[in-house]
Design a protein around this motif. Structure first.
Motif, PDB file in Angstrom:
ATOM      1  N   GLY A 202       0.609  -1.099   0.177  1.00  0.00           N
ATOM      2  CA  GLY A 202       0.104   0.119  -0.049  1.00  0.00           C
ATOM      3  C   GLY A 202       0.616   1.310   0.275  1.00  0.00           C
ATOM      4  N   CYS A 203       2.270   1.247   0.201  1.00  0.00           N
ATOM      5  CA  CYS A 203       2.951   2.285   0.032  1.00  0.00           C
ATOM      6  C   CYS A 203       2.265   2.779  -1.585  1.00  0.00           C
ATOM      7  CB  CYS A 203       4.606   2.118  -0.040  1.00  0.00           C
ATOM      8  SG  CYS A 203       5.622   3.797   0.369  1.00  0.00           S
ATOM      9  N   ASP A 204       2.569   4.161  -1.265  1.00  0.00           N
ATOM     10  CA  ASP A 204       2.726   5.033  -2.681  1.00  0.00           C
ATOM     11  C   ASP A 204       4.098   5.103  -3.174  1.00  0.00           C
ATOM     12  OD1 ASP A 204       0.035   6.054  -2.113  1.00  0.00           O
ATOM     13  OD2 ASP A 204       0.498   7.324  -0.821  1.00  0.00           O
ATOM     14  N   VAL A 205       4.709   5.342  -2.545  1.00  0.00           N
ATOM     15  CA  VAL A 205       6.034   5.834  -3.157  1.00  0.00           C
ATOM     16  C   VAL A 205       7.315   4.074  -4.435  1.00  0.00           C
ATOM     17  CG1 VAL A 205       8.470   6.108  -2.893  1.00  0.00           C
ATOM     18  CG2 VAL A 205       7.041   7.398  -1.813  1.00  0.00           C
ATOM     19  N   ALA A 206       6.335   2.980  -3.804  1.00  0.00           N
ATOM     20  CA  ALA A 206       6.746   1.098  -3.991  1.00  0.00           C
ATOM     21  C   ALA A 206       6.458   1.498  -5.247  1.00  0.00           C
ATOM     22  CB  ALA A 206       5.983   0.030  -3.114  1.00  0.00           C
ATOM     23  N   ARG A 207       7.708   0.865  -6.388  1.00  0.00           N
ATOM     24  CA  ARG A 207       7.634   0.868  -7.814  1.00  0.00           C
ATOM     25  C   ARG A 207       7.349  -1.169  -8.456  1.00  0.00           C
ATOM     26  NH1 ARG A 207       5.663   5.803  -8.696  1.00  0.00           N
ATOM     27  NH2 ARG A 207       5.535   6.476  -6.865  1.00  0.00           N
ATOM     28  N   CYS A 208       6.490  -0.572  -9.566  1.00  0.00           N
ATOM     29  CA  CYS A 208       6.325  -2.121  -9.639  1.00  0.00           C
ATOM     30  C   CYS A 208       7.447  -2.734 -10.977  1.00  0.00           C
ATOM     31  CB  CYS A 208       4.601  -2.350 -10.410  1.00  0.00           C
ATOM     32  SG  CYS A 208       5.111  -3.712 -12.086  1.00  0.00           S
ATOM     33  N   LEU A 209       8.298  -3.185 -10.754  1.00  0.00           N
ATOM     34  CA  LEU A 209       9.503  -3.701 -10.804  1.00  0.00           C
ATOM     35  C   LEU A 209       9.447  -4.250 -12.529  1.00  0.00           C
ATOM     36  CD1 LEU A 209      11.793  -4.611  -7.829  1.00  0.00           C
ATOM     37  CD2 LEU A 209      11.589  -2.660  -9.093  1.00  0.00           C
ATOM     38  N   ALA A 210       8.513  -4.670 -12.650  1.00  0.00           N
ATOM     39  CA  ALA A 210       7.629  -5.103 -13.494  1.00  0.00           C
ATOM     40  C   ALA A 210       7.906  -3.775 -14.621  1.00  0.00           C
ATOM     41  CB  ALA A 210       7.008  -6.061 -13.508  1.00  0.00           C
ATOM     42  N   THR A 211       7.360  -2.617 -14.412  1.00  0.00           N
ATOM     43  CA  THR A 211       6.957  -1.820 -15.376  1.00  0.00           C
ATOM     44  C   THR A 211       7.349  -0.412 -14.910  1.00  0.00           C
ATOM     45  OG1 THR A 211       5.260  -0.796 -14.013  1.00  0.00           O
ATOM     46  CG2 THR A 211       5.122  -2.573 -15.522  1.00  0.00           C
ATOM     47  N   GLY A 212       8.164  -0.433 -13.698  1.00  0.00           N
ATOM     48  CA  GLY A 212       8.957   1.158 -13.423  1.00  0.00           C
ATOM     49  C   GLY A 212       7.828   1.884 -12.825  1.00  0.00           C
ATOM     50  N   LEU A 213       6.103   1.680 -12.505  1.00  0.00           N
ATOM     51  CA  LEU A 213       5.577   2.383 -12.016  1.00  0.00           C
ATOM     52  C   LEU A 213       4.958   1.609 -11.213  1.00  0.00           C
ATOM     53  CD1 LEU A 213       3.573   2.287 -15.995  1.00  0.00           C
ATOM     54  CD2 LEU A 213       5.285   4.069 -15.192  1.00  0.00           C
ATOM     55  N   GLN A 214       4.449   3.437 -10.379  1.00  0.00           N
ATOM     56  CA  GLN A 214       3.663   3.595  -9.471  1.00  0.00           C
ATOM     57  C   GLN A 214       2.828   1.434  -9.256  1.00  0.00           C
ATOM     58  OE1 GLN A 214       0.431   5.514  -8.239  1.00  0.00           O
ATOM     59  NE2 GLN A 214       1.167   5.637  -6.347  1.00  0.00           N
TER      60      GLN A 214
ATOM     61  N   LEU B  11       1.009   0.547  -6.455  1.00  0.00           N
ATOM     62  CA  LEU B  11      -0.471   0.695  -5.639  1.00  0.00           C
ATOM     63  C   LEU B  11      -0.711   1.162  -6.977  1.00  0.00           C
ATOM     64  CD1 LEU B  11      -1.719   0.929  -3.048  1.00  0.00           C
ATOM     65  CD2 LEU B  11      -1.018   3.028  -3.296  1.00  0.00           C
ATOM     66  N   GLY B  12      -2.238   0.168  -6.706  1.00  0.00           N
ATOM     67  CA  GLY B  12      -3.380  -0.063  -7.185  1.00  0.00           C
ATOM     68  C   GLY B  12      -3.148  -0.509  -8.588  1.00  0.00           C
TER      69      GLY B  12
ATOM     70  N   CYS C 280       0.379  -8.036  -7.871  1.00  0.00           N
ATOM     71  CA  CYS C 280       2.299  -7.950  -8.836  1.00  0.00           C
ATOM     72  C   CYS C 280       2.670  -9.041  -8.434  1.00  0.00           C
ATOM     73  CB  CYS C 280       2.927  -7.309  -8.257  1.00  0.00           C
ATOM     74  SG  CYS C 280       3.958  -6.715  -9.711  1.00  0.00           S
ATOM     75  N   ARG C 281       3.442  -9.889  -8.730  1.00  0.00           N
ATOM     76  CA  ARG C 281       4.377 -10.730  -9.335  1.00  0.00           C
ATOM     77  C   ARG C 281       6.398 -10.872  -8.847  1.00  0.00           C
ATOM     78  NH1 ARG C 281       2.887 -16.864 -12.004  1.00  0.00           N
ATOM     79  NH2 ARG C 281       1.485 -17.445 -10.457  1.00  0.00           N
ATOM     80  N   CYS C 282       6.078  -9.358  -9.385  1.00  0.00           N
ATOM     81  CA  CYS C 282       7.426  -9.251  -8.690  1.00  0.00           C
ATOM     82  C   CYS C 282       7.695  -8.923  -7.699  1.00  0.00           C
ATOM     83  CB  CYS C 282       7.470  -7.772  -9.789  1.00  0.00           C
ATOM     84  SG  CYS C 282       6.890  -6.532  -9.310  1.00  0.00           S
ATOM     85  N   PRO C 283       9.601  -8.976  -7.897  1.00  0.00           N
ATOM     86  CA  PRO C 283       9.817  -8.465  -6.413  1.00  0.00           C
ATOM     87  C   PRO C 283       9.679  -7.064  -5.622  1.00  0.00           C
ATOM     88  CG  PRO C 283      11.631  -9.474  -8.172  1.00  0.00           C
ATOM     89  CD  PRO C 283       9.662  -9.038  -8.584  1.00  0.00           C
ATOM     90  N   GLN C 284       9.613  -7.161  -4.695  1.00  0.00           N
ATOM     91  CA  GLN C 284       9.155  -5.974  -3.878  1.00  0.00           C
ATOM     92  C   GLN C 284      10.370  -5.182  -3.994  1.00  0.00           C
ATOM     93  OE1 GLN C 284       7.553  -7.324   0.195  1.00  0.00           O
ATOM     94  NE2 GLN C 284       6.106  -5.765  -0.579  1.00  0.00           N
ATOM     95  N   ASP C 285      10.247  -4.034  -4.121  1.00  0.00           N
ATOM     96  CA  ASP C 285      10.554  -2.667  -4.777  1.00  0.00           C
ATOM     97  C   ASP C 285      11.386  -2.321  -3.017  1.00  0.00           C
ATOM     98  OD1 ASP C 285      12.271  -0.395  -5.715  1.00  0.00           O
ATOM     99  OD2 ASP C 285      10.177   1.135  -5.082  1.00  0.00           O
ATOM    100  N   VAL C 286      12.673  -1.935  -2.731  1.00  0.00           N
ATOM    101  CA  VAL C 286      13.671  -1.616  -1.538  1.00  0.00           C
ATOM    102  C   VAL C 286      13.348  -0.069  -1.634  1.00  0.00           C
ATOM    103  CG1 VAL C 286      14.305  -4.106  -1.023  1.00  0.00           C
ATOM    104  CG2 VAL C 286      15.238  -2.187  -2.442  1.00  0.00           C
ATOM    105  N   TRP C 287      13.744   0.088  -0.381  1.00  0.00           N
ATOM    106  CA  TRP C 287      14.042   1.866  -0.481  1.00  0.00           C
ATOM    107  C   TRP C 287      15.215   2.000  -0.216  1.00  0.00           C
ATOM    108  CZ3 TRP C 287      12.559   6.622  -0.733  1.00  0.00           C
ATOM    109  CH2 TRP C 287      12.567   8.147  -0.567  1.00  0.00           C
ATOM    110  N   THR C 288      15.507   3.037  -1.207  1.00  0.00           N
ATOM    111  CA  THR C 288      17.026   3.838  -1.843  1.00  0.00           C
ATOM    112  C   THR C 288      17.323   4.745  -0.681  1.00  0.00           C
ATOM    113  OG1 THR C 288      16.414   4.387  -3.521  1.00  0.00           O
ATOM    114  CG2 THR C 288      16.420   2.617  -3.363  1.00  0.00           C
ATOM    115  N   GLY C 289      16.466   5.491  -0.941  1.00  0.00           N
ATOM    116  CA  GLY C 289      17.233   6.615  -0.103  1.00  0.00           C
ATOM    117  C   GLY C 289      16.857   7.993  -0.600  1.00  0.00           C
TER     118      GLY C 289
END
Length: 106
Positions: free
Chosen positions: A26-38, A40-41, A45-54
């Motif tokens: 539910g994080c608004d900042v997280a990206r789909c690693l398959a598309t690069g887009l948000q 959320l919503g 998604c079967r792609c790996p979870q996005d991690v916060w890079t700073g």
């Protein structure tokens, strides 16, 4: 003037994940690693979870490509509409069809 590369946020501004930790569901900042887009919503998604890079997603690529609106202000709209998402490297890449020598097809 602070350079984007020098300014890392220790916590995600939405879910408060620490650098290197996965964003929470539910994080608004997280990206789909398959598309690069948000992530959320866009449904399950079967792609790996996005991690916060700073940094906000896409900031590093905008700085690398020189796509800045001003000091410390990446042109993320240009990134998403002009660059290509690489689902293997999990990053945006310059378009290969550049016409003006700067990686910009506008």
């Amino acid at each position: 003037m602070t350079d984007i590369a020098d300014s890392l946020d220790e916590l995600c501004p939405d879910c408060h994940a620490e650098i290197g930790q996965a964003h929470t569901e539910g994080c608004d900042v997280a990206r789909c690693l398959a598309t690069g887009l948000q992530r959320l919503g866009h449904g399950p998604c079967r792609c790996p979870q996005d991690v916060w890079t700073g940094r906000w997603p896409g900031e590093a690529e905008c700085a690398e490509f020189g796509w800045m609106l001003g000091p410390g202000l990446p042109d993320l709209n240009r990134l998403v509409t002009t660059a290509t998402w690489d689902p293997v490297a999990y990053r945006w890449t310059r378009p290969s069809h550049a016409t003006n020598g700067e990686g910009d097809a506008r």
